[in-house]
Design a protein around this motif. Structure first.
Motif, PDB file in Angstrom:
ATOM      1  N   ILE A 194       5.613  -8.147   6.930  1.00 36.17           N
ATOM      2  CA  ILE A 194       4.360  -7.550   6.581  1.00 36.17           C
ATOM      3  C   ILE A 194       4.512  -6.617   5.590  1.00 36.17           C
ATOM      4  O   ILE A 194       3.985  -6.554   4.435  1.00 36.17           O
ATOM      5  CB  ILE A 194       3.472  -6.842   7.616  1.00 36.17           C
ATOM      6  CG1 ILE A 194       2.979  -7.989   8.497  1.00 36.17           C
ATOM      7  CG2 ILE A 194       2.356  -6.300   7.202  1.00 36.17           C
ATOM      8  CD1 ILE A 194       2.247  -7.604  10.099  1.00 36.17           C
ATOM      9  N   ARG A 195       5.686  -5.640   5.736  1.00 34.93           N
ATOM     10  CA  ARG A 195       5.948  -4.692   4.802  1.00 34.93           C
ATOM     11  C   ARG A 195       6.414  -5.395   3.570  1.00 34.93           C
ATOM     12  O   ARG A 195       6.002  -4.674   2.542  1.00 34.93           O
ATOM     13  CB  ARG A 195       7.046  -3.621   5.359  1.00 34.93           C
ATOM     14  CG  ARG A 195       7.328  -2.386   4.629  1.00 34.93           C
ATOM     15  CD  ARG A 195       8.579  -2.004   4.875  1.00 34.93           C
ATOM     16  NE  ARG A 195       9.861  -2.357   4.244  1.00 34.93           N
ATOM     17  CZ  ARG A 195      10.693  -3.032   4.994  1.00 34.93           C
ATOM     18  NH1 ARG A 195      10.696  -3.097   6.448  1.00 34.93           N
ATOM     19  NH2 ARG A 195      11.599  -3.882   4.413  1.00 34.93           N
ATOM     20  N   ARG A 196       7.182  -5.973   3.686  1.00 40.15           N
ATOM     21  CA  ARG A 196       7.828  -6.814   2.207  1.00 40.15           C
ATOM     22  C   ARG A 196       6.635  -7.502   1.518  1.00 40.15           C
ATOM     23  O   ARG A 196       6.544  -7.285   0.373  1.00 40.15           O
ATOM     24  CB  ARG A 196       8.883  -7.679   2.608  1.00 40.15           C
ATOM     25  CG  ARG A 196      10.089  -7.079   3.217  1.00 40.15           C
ATOM     26  CD  ARG A 196      11.162  -8.136   3.694  1.00 40.15           C
ATOM     27  NE  ARG A 196      11.990  -7.581   4.254  1.00 40.15           N
ATOM     28  CZ  ARG A 196      12.903  -7.713   5.292  1.00 40.15           C
ATOM     29  NH1 ARG A 196      12.280  -9.028   6.121  1.00 40.15           N
ATOM     30  NH2 ARG A 196      13.721  -7.228   5.951  1.00 40.15           N
ATOM     31  N   SER A 197       5.462  -8.042   2.231  1.00 39.11           N
ATOM     32  CA  SER A 197       4.371  -8.577   1.722  1.00 39.11           C
ATOM     33  C   SER A 197       3.651  -7.499   0.947  1.00 39.11           C
ATOM     34  O   SER A 197       3.157  -7.591  -0.257  1.00 39.11           O
ATOM     35  CB  SER A 197       3.591  -9.304   2.300  1.00 39.11           C
ATOM     36  OG  SER A 197       2.374  -9.722   1.970  1.00 39.11           O
ATOM     37  N   LEU A 198       3.620  -6.408   1.821  1.00 41.88           N
ATOM     38  CA  LEU A 198       2.453  -5.122   1.034  1.00 41.88           C
ATOM     39  C   LEU A 198       3.244  -4.566  -0.243  1.00 41.88           C
ATOM     40  O   LEU A 198       2.580  -3.953  -0.914  1.00 41.88           O
ATOM     41  CB  LEU A 198       2.322  -4.251   2.294  1.00 41.88           C
ATOM     42  CG  LEU A 198       1.532  -4.534   3.254  1.00 41.88           C
ATOM     43  CD1 LEU A 198       1.311  -3.618   4.302  1.00 41.88           C
ATOM     44  CD2 LEU A 198      -0.008  -4.791   2.722  1.00 41.88           C
ATOM     45  N   GLU A 199       4.665  -4.429   0.066  1.00 41.89           N
ATOM     46  CA  GLU A 199       5.438  -3.672  -1.166  1.00 41.89           C
ATOM     47  C   GLU A 199       5.071  -4.592  -2.523  1.00 41.89           C
ATOM     48  O   GLU A 199       5.304  -4.051  -3.564  1.00 41.89           O
ATOM     49  CB  GLU A 199       6.844  -4.013  -0.756  1.00 41.89           C
ATOM     50  CG  GLU A 199       7.245  -2.913   0.127  1.00 41.89           C
ATOM     51  CD  GLU A 199       8.829  -3.031   0.633  1.00 41.89           C
ATOM     52  OE1 GLU A 199       9.438  -1.995   0.988  1.00 41.89           O
ATOM     53  OE2 GLU A 199       9.519  -4.184   0.407  1.00 41.89           O
ATOM     54  N   LYS A 200       4.571  -5.934  -2.412  1.00 41.62           N
ATOM     55  CA  LYS A 200       4.606  -6.374  -3.671  1.00 41.62           C
ATOM     56  C   LYS A 200       3.162  -6.349  -4.184  1.00 41.62           C
ATOM     57  O   LYS A 200       2.654  -6.675  -5.204  1.00 41.62           O
ATOM     58  CB  LYS A 200       4.410  -8.028  -3.441  1.00 41.62           C
ATOM     59  CG  LYS A 200       5.692  -8.505  -3.085  1.00 41.62           C
ATOM     60  CD  LYS A 200       5.821 -10.036  -2.465  1.00 41.62           C
ATOM     61  CE  LYS A 200       7.352 -10.617  -2.126  1.00 41.62           C
ATOM     62  NZ  LYS A 200       7.345 -11.682  -1.521  1.00 41.62           N
TER      63      LYS A 200
END
Length: 244
Positions: free
Chosen positions: A45-51
């Motif tokens: 989820i965090r990696r997705s939000l970082e985008k």
């Protein structure tokens, strides 16, 4: 202590717990299974939000201030949730563009709603309990600090997995996860009971947000991954079955 000594193996939640118990039981019988959450999902989820563009994300969530504190956990007296509103009041009086996101439910919710109204506090979002990690993650990721004035538990892990440090206070019967707050790296533990003493650590995180973000993510990935929990339990079971 008697139960620990009688055990064939003992599983600790943190390395610090293991150090404390090493004076009671042989080190070879002590194993660490770091208490944690579903890190695979949280990291994803965090990696997705970082985008995402963070300002756009905040806008979609109805967050209009520059900075945000997030109170995550049950709204019960032991967690001192009302103190979070008092700390917010201090910061807003100092003309900071800062709001508060509250994720959780409990006895203190109605008290807090009344205080928001009576004190004229602005930009306070009392969201209630959010069970879905993906939904709560967006709010936590959009925050600068997890502010938990009372005792802390797994909320520390959830914040770190999403790159958000925790600030809490010392002198409380915290859960083992307090050991994951590394001073000036993954958060702060305020020694004094005065609420004013929360202000400077909050400002320090906000002013060095990128540093704290990287430190939090790095610590979570190196120490809080679910694989470490599984490995600790597995090692303890293997030790008992092979030594009996």
């Amino acid at each position: 202590r008697w139960l620990v000594k009688m055990s064939d193996a003992f599983i600790c939640y943190t390395n610090e717990d293991k150090k404390k118990l090493s004076s009671v039981i042989e080190d070879k019988k002590l194993f660490v299974a770091v208490n944690t959450l579903d890190t695979d999902e949280l990291f994803s989820i965090r990696r997705s939000l970082e985008k995402r563009d963070k300002n756009q994300l905040k806008s979609e969530l109805g967050l209009r201030s520059i900075n945000y504190l997030c109170l995550l956990g049950r709204l019960i007296p032991e967690k001192c949730p009302v103190d979070a509103l008092s700390i917010l009041k201090i910061l807003q009086k100092q003309q900071h563009s800062i709001g508060l996101i509250i994720i959780g439910d409990g006895f203190e919710k109605s008290v807090m709603e009344e205080m928001v109204f009576s004190e004229g506090l602005k930009d306070v979002h009392i969201l209630g309990s959010i069970m879905e990690l993906e939904k709560s993650a967006s709010y936590i990721f959009s925050s600068d600090v997890l502010l938990n004035p009372g005792y802390v538990g797994l909320s520390v892990n959830q914040g770190l997995c999403l790159g958000v440090p925790t600030i809490t206070r010392d002198g409380l019967p915290h859960s083992p996860e307090i050991d994951f707050i590394k001073e000036a790296r993954t958060g702060f533990i305020v020694n004094d009971q005065k609420l004013m003493n929360f202000v400077q650590p909050i400002k320090t995180v906000i002013q060095n947000r990128e540093k704290f973000y990287k430190e939090s993510v790095s610590f979570a990935e190196k120490n809080l991954d679910m694989k470490f929990y599984i490995q600790g339990v597995s090692d303890a079971i293997n030790y008992v079955t092979t030594s009996s």
